[in-house]
Write an enzyme that holds these catalytic residues in place. Structure first.
Site, PDB file in Angstrom:
ATOM      1  N   SER A 285       0.818  -1.219   0.000  1.00  0.00           N
ATOM      2  CA  SER A 285       0.000   0.000   0.000  1.00  0.00           C
ATOM      3  C   SER A 285       0.850   1.267   0.000  1.00  0.00           C
ATOM      4  CB  SER A 285      -0.935   0.007   1.209  1.00  0.00           C
ATOM      5  OG  SER A 285      -0.181  -0.177   2.400  1.00  0.00           O
TER       6      SER A 285
ATOM      7  N   THR B 281     -40.941  26.812  -8.581  1.00  0.00           N
ATOM      8  CA  THR B 281     -41.253  25.492  -8.021  1.00  0.00           C
ATOM      9  C   THR B 281     -41.638  24.661  -9.244  1.00  0.00           C
ATOM     10  OG1 THR B 281     -43.605  25.918  -7.671  1.00  0.00           O
ATOM     11  CG2 THR B 281     -42.127  26.496  -5.850  1.00  0.00           C
ATOM     12  N   HIS B 282     -41.244  23.431  -9.251  1.00  0.00           N
ATOM     13  CA  HIS B 282     -41.432  22.576 -10.441  1.00  0.00           C
ATOM     14  C   HIS B 282     -40.765  23.182 -11.677  1.00  0.00           C
ATOM     15  CE1 HIS B 282     -44.650  20.570  -8.072  1.00  0.00           C
ATOM     16  NE2 HIS B 282     -44.906  21.816  -7.690  1.00  0.00           N
TER      17      HIS B 282
ATOM     18  N   LYS C 217     -19.341  29.765 -29.232  1.00  0.00           N
ATOM     19  CA  LYS C 217     -19.647  29.125 -27.956  1.00  0.00           C
ATOM     20  C   LYS C 217     -18.778  29.589 -26.783  1.00  0.00           C
ATOM     21  CE  LYS C 217     -22.195  26.230 -27.121  1.00  0.00           C
ATOM     22  NZ  LYS C 217     -22.152  24.782 -27.313  1.00  0.00           N
TER      23      LYS C 217
ATOM     24  N   SER D  97     -15.614  26.307 -28.013  1.00  0.00           N
ATOM     25  CA  SER D  97     -15.824  25.099 -28.796  1.00  0.00           C
ATOM     26  C   SER D  97     -14.832  25.104 -29.945  1.00  0.00           C
ATOM     27  CB  SER D  97     -17.256  25.090 -29.333  1.00  0.00           C
ATOM     28  OG  SER D  97     -17.333  24.309 -30.505  1.00  0.00           O
TER      29      SER D  97
ATOM     30  N   ASN E  11      -2.020  -2.475  12.909  1.00  0.00           N
ATOM     31  CA  ASN E  11      -3.483  -2.329  12.893  1.00  0.00           C
ATOM     32  C   ASN E  11      -3.939  -1.074  13.637  1.00  0.00           C
ATOM     33  OD1 ASN E  11      -3.180  -4.754  11.673  1.00  0.00           O
ATOM     34  ND2 ASN E  11      -4.205  -5.978  13.262  1.00  0.00           N
TER      35      ASN E  11
ATOM     36  N   GLU F 292     -19.966  22.184 -15.165  1.00  0.00           N
ATOM     37  CA  GLU F 292     -20.277  20.811 -15.583  1.00  0.00           C
ATOM     38  C   GLU F 292     -19.365  19.798 -14.898  1.00  0.00           C
ATOM     39  OE1 GLU F 292     -21.898  21.252 -20.088  1.00  0.00           O
ATOM     40  OE2 GLU F 292     -19.912  22.042 -19.687  1.00  0.00           O
TER      41      GLU F 292
ATOM     42  N   ASN G  52     -18.706  27.834 -23.012  1.00  0.00           N
ATOM     43  CA  ASN G  52     -19.331  26.716 -22.301  1.00  0.00           C
ATOM     44  C   ASN G  52     -19.015  26.716 -20.804  1.00  0.00           C
ATOM     45  OD1 ASN G  52     -20.425  25.709 -24.692  1.00  0.00           O
ATOM     46  ND2 ASN G  52     -18.538  24.575 -25.166  1.00  0.00           N
TER      47      ASN G  52
HETATM   48  N1  ARG Z   1      -1.206  -1.367   5.039  1.00  0.00           N
HETATM   49  C1  ARG Z   1      -2.118  -1.887   6.010  1.00  0.00           C
HETATM   50  C2  ARG Z   1      -3.510  -1.221   5.845  1.00  0.00           C
HETATM   51  O1  ARG Z   1      -3.573  -0.227   5.235  1.00  0.00           O
HETATM   52  C3  ARG Z   1      -1.616  -1.621   7.388  1.00  0.00           C
HETATM   53  C4  ARG Z   1      -2.080  -2.591   8.390  1.00  0.00           C
HETATM   54  C5  ARG Z   1      -1.485  -3.930   8.115  1.00  0.00           C
HETATM   55  N2  ARG Z   1      -1.830  -4.865   9.109  1.00  0.00           N
HETATM   56  C6  ARG Z   1      -1.692  -6.193   8.934  1.00  0.00           C
HETATM   57  N3  ARG Z   1      -2.093  -6.934   9.900  1.00  0.00           N
HETATM   58  N4  ARG Z   1      -1.271  -6.693   7.806  1.00  0.00           N
HETATM   59  O2  ARG Z   1      -4.504  -1.719   6.296  1.00  0.00           O
END
Ligand code: ARG
Length: 468
Positions: free
Chosen positions: A23, A156-157, A284, A278, A111, A291, A286
């Site tokens: 990650s 309204t509407h 144009k 455009s 964790n 949007e 826009n």
């Molecule tokens: N990269 C992990 C996450 O975003 C961190 C926690 C990882 N914990 C584990 N028990 N593998 O959740």
């Protein structure tokens, strides 16, 4: 030590899997929070007698150095081995201060770390977003003030309903966006508890002072249950859901600005610095900004759905699925943080054609309810007055004129209660002031509403400032 967990493994990971499960590419943005949370943990370790004072100082200095290196060069974060931001910090710390670096992880788990980092991230995002909302609402209020006593049709509407002050219309948006700011504040209040000391699931294995860590990080208290603390992502969900309401409001705002800037309405000229042309049609201009604002709401709503589905069905406590909550969270926050200064700039630059709005406010029988109110004031039952003015509208439509163009004779044929003062009661100057209730469009009420809105915006600014 390449990994944080390789001891019990006999075989190396499949290389593709190894890369795929990381990650770091997206959680590196949490580095700042990881470092502050780690510093609080290091202090708690020292207080618990696990680290000596020297070891703690060396760890704190190392953590600070990591922050400085990251700030000095983004390339520092190009790490081909780091699994996640937690692993990255451990590796860098050991590289800087040697084996003492490996003592930092005593009694803690990733964790609780990720749960803490994410809370810190969301808290900071909320503060930034509320600041931007205050700026946007400030411009809406300024535009309301500039509109003075100009009128426009309210619909309204999407059919012309009654005339209102332009300022009243602007302040409707201020209410919407202040609600969003308050929803974010509400989310902030609930998220502000500290998971540190929850361990992997059952609580820290060392006597860490959780109250101390919470206080150091500006949390109101430690979380109450270690199982919940390590698996809870409600704060992320609530935050993104609050952002869906905010983008939904921005989308409705954008839609109305798009409509009002079409030639058919002609109430607004699109600011050139926020519009595009455009490639084919030379004439144009826009409303691309509007949007895209409308379009981006789909993206944030999608992220909220992704979070709901990711969390649905997860047993307690930590599961790696939770890693998947990060990207939707980050992108929602980034998307809205980019949008807000842009819509604020647009709102400042847009040109309102008050003459056209005023003109539109005086045609299309928008004084019909005021006409019926005239009869009610003369003792006519409401149902009957509605019916009789409806008749008058029908006659006027057949003649191709407005109510005020009918003669007194024509009106007397419907009800003799119509007097010469009826014509005055149909003018815009009479129709607006009869809506004289709190929250109504009478000029004095709108002035009061404007100063009330300004006060709310000021206290929003002060609240954000107090958190800074
Ligand atoms: N990269 C992990 C996450 O975003 C961190 C926690 C990882 N914990 C584990 N028990 N593998 O959740």
């Amino acid at each position: 030590m390449k990994k944080m967990w390789s001891g019990r493994f006999r075989q190396p990971l499949d290389p593709e899997f190894e890369l795929w499960q990381r990650s770091f590419s997206f959680d590196k943005r949490l580095l700042k929070y990881e470092l502050t949370a780690s510093s609080a943990h290091a202090r708690a370790l020292k207080n618990a007698g696990i680290l000596s004072a020297d070891e703690m100082i060396s760890i704190l200095e190392g953590l600070q150095k990591i922050g400085e290196k990251a700030a000095a060069s983004p390339a520092f974060l190009d790490d081909s081995e780091a699994e996640d931001v937690h692993h990255f910090v451990e590796k860098q710390l050991a590289a800087l201060i040697g084996d003492t670096g490996y003592k930092l992880h005593s009694g803690r788990s990733r964790n609780e770390q990720i749960a803490t980092d994410l809370r810190l991230y969301v808290r900071a995002s909320i503060d930034e977003l509320r600041q931007e909302l205050a700026a946007f609402c400030g411009v809406l209020a300024d535009r309301a003030g500039q509109a003075a006593d100009a009128a426009m049709p309210a619909y309204t509407h999407l059919q012309r309903a009654e005339p209102v002050l332009v300022a009243h219309w602007m302040l409707a948006y201020v209410e919407m966006f202040l609600r969003d700011a308050s929803r974010l504040a509400d989310c902030r209040k609930r998220l502000n508890v500290c998971p540190l000391g929850s361990g992997a699931v059952a609580g820290a294995t060392l006597p860490l002072d959780r109250g101390f860590m919470a206080e150091t990080l500006g949390f109101d208290a430690p979380t109450a249950n270690s199982i919940d603390a390590t698996s809870d992502r409600d704060f992320a969900l609530e935050f993104v859901q609050a952002l869906t309401a905010l983008t939904l409001h921005l989308s409705r705002w954008a839609e109305e600005m798009i409509l009002f800037s079409s030639q058919e309405y002609g109430f607004i000229s699109l600011p050139e610095n926020y519009s595009t042309g455009s490639s084919a049609m030379p004439q144009k201009k826009n409303p691309d900004l509007l949007e895209l604002v409308r379009g981006k709401s789909g993206r944030v709503i999608g992220h909220a759905t992704a979070l709901l589905i990711t969390l649905k069905g997860l047993p307690l406590a930590y599961n790696k699925d939770l890693q998947e909550t990060q990207e939707p969270l980050f992108d929602s926050s980034d998307t809205v943080l980019q949008l807000l200064p842009l819509v604020t700039g647009w709102m400042k630059a847009a040109e309102f054609h008050q003459d056209r709005m005023q003109q539109a406010a005086q045609s299309g029988f928008m004084n019909a309810w005021a006409a019926a109110t005239y009869l009610v004031r003369h003792g006519v039952p409401s149902r009957l007055s509605h019916e009789q003015v409806g008749k008058a509208v029908q006659i006027a439509m057949e003649k191709g004129c407005e109510l005020q163009d009918l003669s007194l004779e024509e009106l007397h044929a419907i009800n003799p209660a119509f007097g010469p003062d009826f014509y005055h009661s149909l003018t815009l100057a009479s129709v607006l002031p009869i809506h004289d209730v709190p929250g109504g469009t009478a000029f004095t009420r709108v002035q009061l509403a404007l100063s009330a809105a300004r006060k709310k915006i000021d206290s929003l600014r002060e609240e954000v400032h107090a958190h800074a």
